[in-house]
Scaffold this active site. Structure first.
Site, PDB file in Angstrom:
ATOM      1  N   ASP A 175       2.624   5.783  -6.673  1.00  0.00           N
ATOM      2  CA  ASP A 175       3.871   5.778  -5.906  1.00  0.00           C
ATOM      3  C   ASP A 175       5.105   5.811  -6.809  1.00  0.00           C
ATOM      4  O   ASP A 175       6.197   6.176  -6.348  1.00  0.00           O
ATOM      5  CB  ASP A 175       3.930   4.537  -5.001  1.00  0.00           C
ATOM      6  CG  ASP A 175       2.911   4.634  -3.883  1.00  0.00           C
ATOM      7  OD1 ASP A 175       2.626   5.750  -3.436  1.00  0.00           O
ATOM      8  OD2 ASP A 175       2.389   3.582  -3.461  1.00  0.00           O
ATOM      9  N   ARG A 221      -3.505  11.698   3.093  1.00  0.00           N
ATOM     10  CA  ARG A 221      -4.645  10.765   3.146  1.00  0.00           C
ATOM     11  C   ARG A 221      -5.491  10.946   4.406  1.00  0.00           C
ATOM     12  O   ARG A 221      -6.641  10.490   4.457  1.00  0.00           O
ATOM     13  CB  ARG A 221      -4.134   9.330   2.995  1.00  0.00           C
ATOM     14  CG  ARG A 221      -5.154   8.221   2.904  1.00  0.00           C
ATOM     15  CD  ARG A 221      -6.144   8.362   1.748  1.00  0.00           C
ATOM     16  NE  ARG A 221      -5.575   8.357   0.415  1.00  0.00           N
ATOM     17  CZ  ARG A 221      -5.310   7.275  -0.323  1.00  0.00           C
ATOM     18  NH1 ARG A 221      -5.572   6.082   0.153  1.00  0.00           N
ATOM     19  NH2 ARG A 221      -4.792   7.404  -1.541  1.00  0.00           N
ATOM     20  N   LYS A 230       8.558  -8.531  -6.533  1.00  0.00           N
ATOM     21  CA  LYS A 230       7.551  -7.542  -6.924  1.00  0.00           C
ATOM     22  C   LYS A 230       8.274  -6.226  -7.176  1.00  0.00           C
ATOM     23  O   LYS A 230       9.120  -5.816  -6.378  1.00  0.00           O
ATOM     24  CB  LYS A 230       6.534  -7.352  -5.810  1.00  0.00           C
ATOM     25  CG  LYS A 230       5.482  -8.424  -5.798  1.00  0.00           C
ATOM     26  CD  LYS A 230       4.089  -7.811  -5.855  1.00  0.00           C
ATOM     27  CE  LYS A 230       3.056  -8.893  -6.111  1.00  0.00           C
ATOM     28  NZ  LYS A 230       1.878  -8.715  -5.297  1.00  0.00           N
ATOM     29  N   MET A 280       8.187  -2.541  -6.981  1.00  0.00           N
ATOM     30  CA  MET A 280       7.364  -1.582  -6.247  1.00  0.00           C
ATOM     31  C   MET A 280       7.041  -0.364  -7.108  1.00  0.00           C
ATOM     32  O   MET A 280       7.875   0.107  -7.877  1.00  0.00           O
ATOM     33  CB  MET A 280       8.080  -1.165  -4.966  1.00  0.00           C
ATOM     34  CG  MET A 280       8.221  -2.314  -4.001  1.00  0.00           C
ATOM     35  SD  MET A 280       6.575  -2.865  -3.489  1.00  0.00           S
ATOM     36  CE  MET A 280       6.895  -4.550  -3.024  1.00  0.00           C
ATOM     37  N   GLY A 281       5.807   0.122  -6.958  1.00  0.00           N
ATOM     38  CA  GLY A 281       5.379   1.270  -7.761  1.00  0.00           C
ATOM     39  C   GLY A 281       4.659   0.842  -9.031  1.00  0.00           C
ATOM     40  O   GLY A 281       4.248   1.698  -9.823  1.00  0.00           O
ATOM     41  N   PHE A 282       4.495  -0.468  -9.211  1.00  0.00           N
ATOM     42  CA  PHE A 282       3.756  -0.965 -10.377  1.00  0.00           C
ATOM     43  C   PHE A 282       2.613  -1.863  -9.915  1.00  0.00           C
ATOM     44  O   PHE A 282       2.747  -2.601  -8.941  1.00  0.00           O
ATOM     45  CB  PHE A 282       4.671  -1.783 -11.307  1.00  0.00           C
ATOM     46  CG  PHE A 282       5.676  -0.952 -12.035  1.00  0.00           C
ATOM     47  CD1 PHE A 282       5.394  -0.441 -13.301  1.00  0.00           C
ATOM     48  CD2 PHE A 282       6.899  -0.653 -11.448  1.00  0.00           C
ATOM     49  CE1 PHE A 282       6.330   0.339 -13.973  1.00  0.00           C
ATOM     50  CE2 PHE A 282       7.834   0.124 -12.113  1.00  0.00           C
ATOM     51  CZ  PHE A 282       7.552   0.622 -13.377  1.00  0.00           C
ATOM     52  N   HIS A 316       0.875  -1.184   0.000  1.00  0.00           N
ATOM     53  CA  HIS A 316       0.000   0.000   0.000  1.00  0.00           C
ATOM     54  C   HIS A 316       0.911   1.233   0.000  1.00  0.00           C
ATOM     55  O   HIS A 316       1.700   1.412  -0.917  1.00  0.00           O
ATOM     56  CB  HIS A 316      -0.904  -0.108   1.241  1.00  0.00           C
ATOM     57  CG  HIS A 316      -2.055   0.855   1.303  1.00  0.00           C
ATOM     58  ND1 HIS A 316      -2.421   1.682   0.284  1.00  0.00           N
ATOM     59  CD2 HIS A 316      -2.949   1.105   2.309  1.00  0.00           C
ATOM     60  CE1 HIS A 316      -3.479   2.400   0.653  1.00  0.00           C
ATOM     61  NE2 HIS A 316      -3.814   2.072   1.887  1.00  0.00           N
ATOM     62  N   HIS A 324      -1.834  -2.467  -9.494  1.00  0.00           N
ATOM     63  CA  HIS A 324      -2.887  -1.923  -8.632  1.00  0.00           C
ATOM     64  C   HIS A 324      -4.034  -2.920  -8.574  1.00  0.00           C
ATOM     65  O   HIS A 324      -4.326  -3.580  -9.565  1.00  0.00           O
ATOM     66  CB  HIS A 324      -3.384  -0.580  -9.189  1.00  0.00           C
ATOM     67  CG  HIS A 324      -4.098   0.238  -8.164  1.00  0.00           C
ATOM     68  ND1 HIS A 324      -5.431   0.062  -7.888  1.00  0.00           N
ATOM     69  CD2 HIS A 324      -3.659   1.210  -7.326  1.00  0.00           C
ATOM     70  CE1 HIS A 324      -5.778   0.899  -6.922  1.00  0.00           C
ATOM     71  NE2 HIS A 324      -4.722   1.605  -6.564  1.00  0.00           N
ATOM     72  N   ARG A 378     -18.316  -6.759  10.215  1.00  0.00           N
ATOM     73  CA  ARG A 378     -17.959  -8.027  10.861  1.00  0.00           C
ATOM     74  C   ARG A 378     -18.281  -9.149   9.873  1.00  0.00           C
ATOM     75  O   ARG A 378     -19.383  -9.693   9.874  1.00  0.00           O
ATOM     76  CB  ARG A 378     -18.790  -8.169  12.136  1.00  0.00           C
ATOM     77  CG  ARG A 378     -18.262  -9.127  13.216  1.00  0.00           C
ATOM     78  CD  ARG A 378     -18.165 -10.533  12.728  1.00  0.00           C
ATOM     79  NE  ARG A 378     -17.854 -11.469  13.792  1.00  0.00           N
ATOM     80  CZ  ARG A 378     -17.555 -12.736  13.568  1.00  0.00           C
ATOM     81  NH1 ARG A 378     -17.484 -13.192  12.322  1.00  0.00           N
ATOM     82  NH2 ARG A 378     -17.318 -13.554  14.561  1.00  0.00           N
TER      83      ARG A 378
END
Ligand code: CMC
Length: 395
Positions: free
Chosen positions: A318, A343, A261, A263-265, A228, A267, A362
């Site tokens: 990101d 955010r 992975k 990062m930044g790619f 995230h 979604h 729940r």
């Protein structure tokens, strides 16, 4: 085992309505209260977008002035928060720092509310709390970076707007207009994104009738993860690892062979590109020119084109924001706290929306552990046996 359909990661599950933002992966658009985010980023100060998220409409001049006056009144780092930060080891991650600081703000603000039922607050109280957090977080981020660099606290400036003052408190000098503009845009782009993991976390906590501060603290915890918000920090670690554009192809060969992975790619919702990227990339371009750093752009574009060509997975927000914050002078570990400062506006808007139409969140789970078994020699008394025979599902 069970034949119930499990939606791992709640992928594709719609859990509630929201009037705050709309993500449309088909048209590659993101609307805040109906306004396309790129229009807001190009025309509005971040304070106006915060107002929009909370109230549903952009402020008029008087409303914006009133919000700015309140924001300025709560900008300074309060002693209890500074003391709490100073108690943390210098090596503490800034996300742990800002999570702790937000918790202290909540504890101080709610100190005289003894009854847990009253801490949830009225809509007006929660709007005040939202503005207070929005105003207080920049000083925490700025002080954190300065503390790690061995620099003294820089008090806020009343004559500067939110974005310019944030940069002032961090660097102790006035930022150039192009930098303020790029920073303001990044704050707006990061402000809100429907039911992402941290916002959903905030809504889950709120649904128990816990208070706004507790929900924000939990959301900060969710945002820290590199799947995230932590990805903007992780992008810079990757850039540092690769070094220059010439190394991209060989680095990517190895990384993909190791099933890393990138990062930044990617979604969860956007599969053909993140709607916020073009606006942030344009801001990055202005910074590259301002700081005369074509090498950054070369690395950025080479990694993007090589990765998209090989995997068909596109950059998310990101990816451009990491190098943009780096060029502005922020330390890599400070990137995700910047995301928090932005955010918090979306989180608090969602917290208030959840409070206005609450249902305890729940979900159910499908049990796949061992079959029922018993402790050898245990003989239940009659009352326990009676209760156990009631045909009701366990909680
Ligand atoms: N690098 C390499 N492979 C990837 C990537 C990536 N960045 N993203 C997805 N994939 C692959 C993944 O390995 C999987 O392949 P396979 O089917 O062969 O196992 C496939 O694509 C599907 O990926 P997934 O992780 O199951 O899909 P998801 O919808 O859960 O992923 C994601 C969304 C954001 C967790 C993922 O794309 C990812 O881990 N990206 C890197 C972290 C990142 O940049 N996060 C920031 C998200 S946007 C800003 C924010 O919300 O904070």
């Amino acid at each position: 085992m069970t034949d119930i359909e499990i939606k791992k990661g709640l992928a594709g599950v719609t859990v509630d309505y929201t009037a705050i933002s709309k993500v449309n992966p088909d048209t590659n658009s993101l609307l805040y209260r109906g306004y396309p985010v790129h229009e807001l980023a190009a025309t509005e100060p971040f304070e106006a977008v915060a107002y929009l998220l909370w109230h549903g409409e952009l402020p008029d001049a008087e409303q914006l002035a009133a919000l700015r006056a309140t924001e300025r009144a709560h900008r300074a780092l309060v002693p209890a928060v500074q003391q709490a930060i100073d108690l943390l080891p210098p090596g503490a991650h800034p996300m742990d720092e800002i999570r702790t600081a937000a918790s202290v703000i909540g504890a101080v603000d709610l100190a005289d509310i003894g009854n847990v039922m009253d801490a949830v607050g009225t809509p007006d109280e929660n709007l005040d709390r939202s503005i207070r957090l929005f105003a207080a977080l920049p000083a925490i981020v700025a002080y954190g970076q300065r503390r790690r660099r061995g620099e003294a606290l820089v008090p806020p400036r009343d004559d500067l707007d939110y974005a310019a003052n944030f940069l002032w408190m961090t660097f102790g000098r006035e930022a150039d207009e192009v930098v303020v503009d790029a920073f303001n845009r990044s704050m707006i782009l990061y402000a809100e994104h429907s039911f992402n993991a941290s916002t959903f976390t905030a809504r889950v906590v709120t649904s128990t009738l816990s208070d706004l501060y507790s929900a924000v603290v939990a959301a900060i915890g969710a945002l820290k993860g590199p799947l995230h918000g932590g990805a903007n920090e992780a992008v810079l670690h990757i850039f540092d690892e690769i070094g220059t554009a010439d190394n991209v192809a060989a680095w990517l060969d190895q990384a993909l062979a190791a099933k890393r992975k990138i990062m930044g790619f990617g979604h969860r919702v956007y599969k053909r590109g993140d709607s916020r990227v073009p606006t942030m990339k344009a801001a990055l371009d202005t910074l590259v020119e301002h700081y005369d750093r074509p090498d950054v752009l070369a690395l950025y574009t080479t990694l993007e084109s090589e990765f998209v060509a090989r995997k068909g997975i596109y950059p998310n927000l990101d990816y451009p924001s990491g190098p943009a914050y780096n060029l502005m002078g922020f330390d890599t570990l400070t990137f995700t706290p910047l995301f928090v400062a932005a955010r918090v506006t979306g989180w608090t808007a969602h917290i208030m929306e959840q409070q206005a139409s609450n249902a305890l969140i729940r979900p159910l789970s499908a049990y796949n552990g061992p079959d029922e078994r018993h402790i050898e020699g245990y003989v239940p008394d009659a009352a326990v046996q009676d209760a156990a025979s009631r045909p009701e599902e366990a909680h």
